[in-house]
Design a protein around this motif. Structure first.
Motif, short mmCIF file in Angstrom:
data_model
loop_
_atom_site.label_atom_id
_atom_site.label_comp_id
_atom_site.label_asym_id
_atom_site.label_seq_id
_atom_site.Cartn_x
_atom_site.Cartn_y
_atom_site.Cartn_z
N PRO A 16 -56.01 37.86 -5.23
CA PRO A 16 -56.07 36.73 -4.29
C PRO A 16 -55.54 35.42 -4.85
CG PRO A 16 -58.10 37.99 -4.20
CD PRO A 16 -57.33 38.52 -5.36
N TYR A 17 -55.34 35.34 -6.17
CA TYR A 17 -54.92 34.09 -6.79
C TYR A 17 -53.45 34.05 -7.19
CZ TYR A 17 -59.94 33.35 -7.17
OH TYR A 17 -61.27 33.20 -6.88
N VAL A 18 -52.81 35.19 -7.30
CA VAL A 18 -51.45 35.24 -7.84
C VAL A 18 -50.59 36.23 -7.06
CG1 VAL A 18 -50.04 35.68 -9.90
CG2 VAL A 18 -52.32 34.71 -10.16
N GLY A 19 -49.36 35.82 -6.79
CA GLY A 19 -48.38 36.70 -6.16
C GLY A 19 -47.02 36.53 -6.83
N VAL A 20 -46.13 37.48 -6.59
CA VAL A 20 -44.76 37.42 -7.11
C VAL A 20 -43.80 37.67 -5.95
CG1 VAL A 20 -43.10 38.40 -8.73
CG2 VAL A 20 -45.50 38.28 -9.37
N SER A 21 -42.80 36.81 -5.81
CA SER A 21 -41.82 36.94 -4.72
C SER A 21 -40.40 37.07 -5.27
CB SER A 21 -41.89 35.74 -3.78
OG SER A 21 -43.07 35.74 -3.02
N LEU A 22 -39.68 38.05 -4.74
CA LEU A 22 -38.27 38.24 -5.06
C LEU A 22 -37.48 38.07 -3.77
CD1 LEU A 22 -35.97 39.15 -7.01
CD2 LEU A 22 -36.48 41.50 -6.32
N GLY A 23 -36.53 37.12 -3.76
CA GLY A 23 -35.85 36.82 -2.51
C GLY A 23 -34.37 36.55 -2.66
N TYR A 24 -33.70 36.52 -1.51
CA TYR A 24 -32.26 36.25 -1.45
C TYR A 24 -31.96 35.31 -0.28
CZ TYR A 24 -27.32 36.88 -0.38
OH TYR A 24 -26.00 36.64 -0.10
N ASN A 25 -31.12 34.29 -0.52
CA ASN A 25 -30.64 33.39 0.52
C ASN A 25 -29.12 33.30 0.45
OD1 ASN A 25 -33.33 30.93 0.21
ND2 ASN A 25 -33.28 32.87 1.27
N GLY A 26 -28.49 33.14 1.60
CA GLY A 26 -27.05 32.94 1.67
C GLY A 26 -26.69 32.31 3.00
N GLY A 27 -25.39 32.19 3.28
CA GLY A 27 -24.96 31.62 4.55
C GLY A 27 -24.85 30.11 4.51
N ASN A 28 -24.36 29.54 5.58
CA ASN A 28 -24.10 28.10 5.65
C ASN A 28 -25.11 27.39 6.54
OD1 ASN A 28 -21.80 28.58 4.12
ND2 ASN A 28 -20.50 28.79 5.91
N ILE A 29 -25.87 26.49 5.93
CA ILE A 29 -26.76 25.61 6.68
C ILE A 29 -26.54 24.19 6.14
CG2 ILE A 29 -29.14 24.96 7.16
CD1 ILE A 29 -29.90 27.86 7.07
N ASN A 30 -25.95 23.33 6.94
CA ASN A 30 -25.65 21.97 6.50
C ASN A 30 -26.84 21.06 6.74
OD1 ASN A 30 -22.95 22.48 5.68
ND2 ASN A 30 -22.28 22.40 7.80
N TRP A 31 -27.53 20.71 5.66
CA TRP A 31 -28.70 19.86 5.77
C TRP A 31 -28.45 18.46 5.22
CZ3 TRP A 31 -31.09 18.03 1.27
CH2 TRP A 31 -30.66 18.64 0.08
N ARG A 32 -27.47 18.32 4.35
CA ARG A 32 -27.06 17.00 3.88
C ARG A 32 -25.87 16.55 4.71
NH1 ARG A 32 -26.70 17.29 -2.74
NH2 ARG A 32 -28.87 16.84 -3.21
N ASN A 33 -25.97 15.41 5.37
CA ASN A 33 -24.85 14.93 6.17
C ASN A 33 -23.78 14.27 5.32
OD1 ASN A 33 -25.98 15.73 8.62
ND2 ASN A 33 -27.25 13.89 8.71
N ASP A 34 -24.19 13.52 4.32
CA ASP A 34 -23.20 12.84 3.50
C ASP A 34 -23.84 12.38 2.20
OD1 ASP A 34 -24.47 10.18 3.90
OD2 ASP A 34 -23.66 10.34 5.92
N ILE A 35 -22.99 11.95 1.27
CA ILE A 35 -23.43 11.28 0.05
C ILE A 35 -22.63 10.01 -0.09
CG2 ILE A 35 -24.07 13.44 -1.10
CD1 ILE A 35 -21.53 13.16 -2.79
N LYS A 36 -23.14 9.07 -0.86
CA LYS A 36 -22.45 7.81 -1.07
C LYS A 36 -22.44 7.49 -2.56
CE LYS A 36 -22.31 2.97 0.42
NZ LYS A 36 -22.95 1.92 1.27
N SER A 37 -21.28 7.11 -3.07
CA SER A 37 -21.16 6.77 -4.48
C SER A 37 -20.21 5.60 -4.64
CB SER A 37 -20.65 7.98 -5.28
OG SER A 37 -20.46 7.63 -6.64
N HIS A 38 -20.72 4.48 -5.14
CA HIS A 38 -19.93 3.29 -5.44
C HIS A 38 -19.01 2.90 -4.29
CE1 HIS A 38 -21.02 2.82 -9.75
NE2 HIS A 38 -21.37 4.08 -9.59
N GLY A 39 -19.60 2.86 -3.10
CA GLY A 39 -18.89 2.37 -1.94
C GLY A 39 -18.21 3.41 -1.09
N THR A 40 -18.09 4.64 -1.58
CA THR A 40 -17.40 5.69 -0.82
C THR A 40 -18.41 6.65 -0.21
OG1 THR A 40 -15.61 5.59 -2.45
CG2 THR A 40 -15.57 7.42 -0.90
N LYS A 41 -18.26 6.93 1.10
CA LYS A 41 -19.09 7.92 1.77
C LYS A 41 -18.29 9.21 1.95
CE LYS A 41 -22.29 5.03 4.42
NZ LYS A 41 -22.80 4.69 5.76
#
Length: 244
Positions: A61-86
């Motif tokens: 009840p206190y401990v579990g182990v999970s083995l998983g896989y993720n792939g595919g395209n999910i866009n969650w970050r819209n943009d980044i900004k660095s020194h004036g450039t978006k």
């Protein structure tokens, strides 16, 4: 930093190995009567590292182990900004495989939600790419804090490629019925800095020469690649679980 990263990965995998050989074979849950279940569940999940699934073995009840896989395209970050450039981001999760130990501090609680809460620690193989495209206003861009007017745009790539990254997170997977439940988790992978490349064939109309523009572009590339905030890759996912 790479040495520190390898030490973290080794320690988390060693902990998971210790969990996996524990001798608790089943989970017993109190109710009107006692029922014994196979300590195995499957979940379908989707989040910032893509979509996929995981198989979980609840050692006790206190401990579990999970083995998983993720792939595919999910866009969650819209943009980044660095020194004036978006930059617009287009995310590509190629292959992400993870192994986590899940510690349930309230595993013996009579509260269904409390006993489902866990802290996860583990490691993952990450293979993520981000395509970058600059945002401009009528051709006006700021690169390395210098303003230019250009015909064209700036493109590039930011990669977390073929890295084994340690992970820490917190989540919950409460059961809604005898077999079905829901799942949610947030956390972060320590990836160290990504590799970054920026290119542009744009014509410079004003603000400096083409050579100055390319020099500022190279400086911008190095700034993104060495920014401490990109050493950690945030992760969030939700899903549905089925317990056998």
């Amino acid at each position: 930093m790479k040495k520190f990263q390898k030490i973290l990965v080794a320690s988390t995998l060693f902990s998971i190995a210790g969990v996996a050989i524990a001798d608790e074979p089943v989970i017993v849950e109190p109710g009107n009567t006692y029922k014994t279940y196979l300590p195995t569940s499957f979940r379908a999940e989707a989040g910032t590292t893509g979509y996929g699934g995981a198989l979980t073995w609840d050692v006790n009840p206190y401990v579990g182990v999970s083995l998983g896989y993720n792939g595919g395209n999910i866009n969650w970050r819209n943009d980044i900004k660095s020194h004036g450039t978006k930059y617009d981001l287009d995310q590509d999760n190629n292959n992400n495989v993870y192994l986590n130990a899940e510690m349930h501090p309230w595993g013996a609680s009579q509260n269904t939600f409390a006993k489902s809460v866990y802290v996860a620690a583990g490691a993952a193989y990450l293979d993520d790419d981000y395509k970058l495209t600059s945002k401009s206003n009528n051709g006006n861009v700021t690169v390395n804090d210098n303003k230019y007017n250009i015909n064209g745009n700036i493109t590039g790539k930011m990669k977390y490629k073929n890295d084994i990254a340690p992970y820490i997170g917190i989540g919950a997977r409460p059961m809604l019925s005898e077999h079905w439940g829901v799942f949610g988790e947030i956390g972060a992978y320590y990836t160290d800095n990504p590799t970054v490349s920026l290119t542009s064939n744009a014509t410079v109309n004003s603000g400096g020469t083409s050579e100055q523009f390319q020099s500022d572009l190279k400086a911008q590339e190095n700034q993104i690649a060495n920014d401490d905030k990109y050493k950690w890759l945030p992760s969030a996912k939700v899903g549905v679980t089925y317990r056998f």
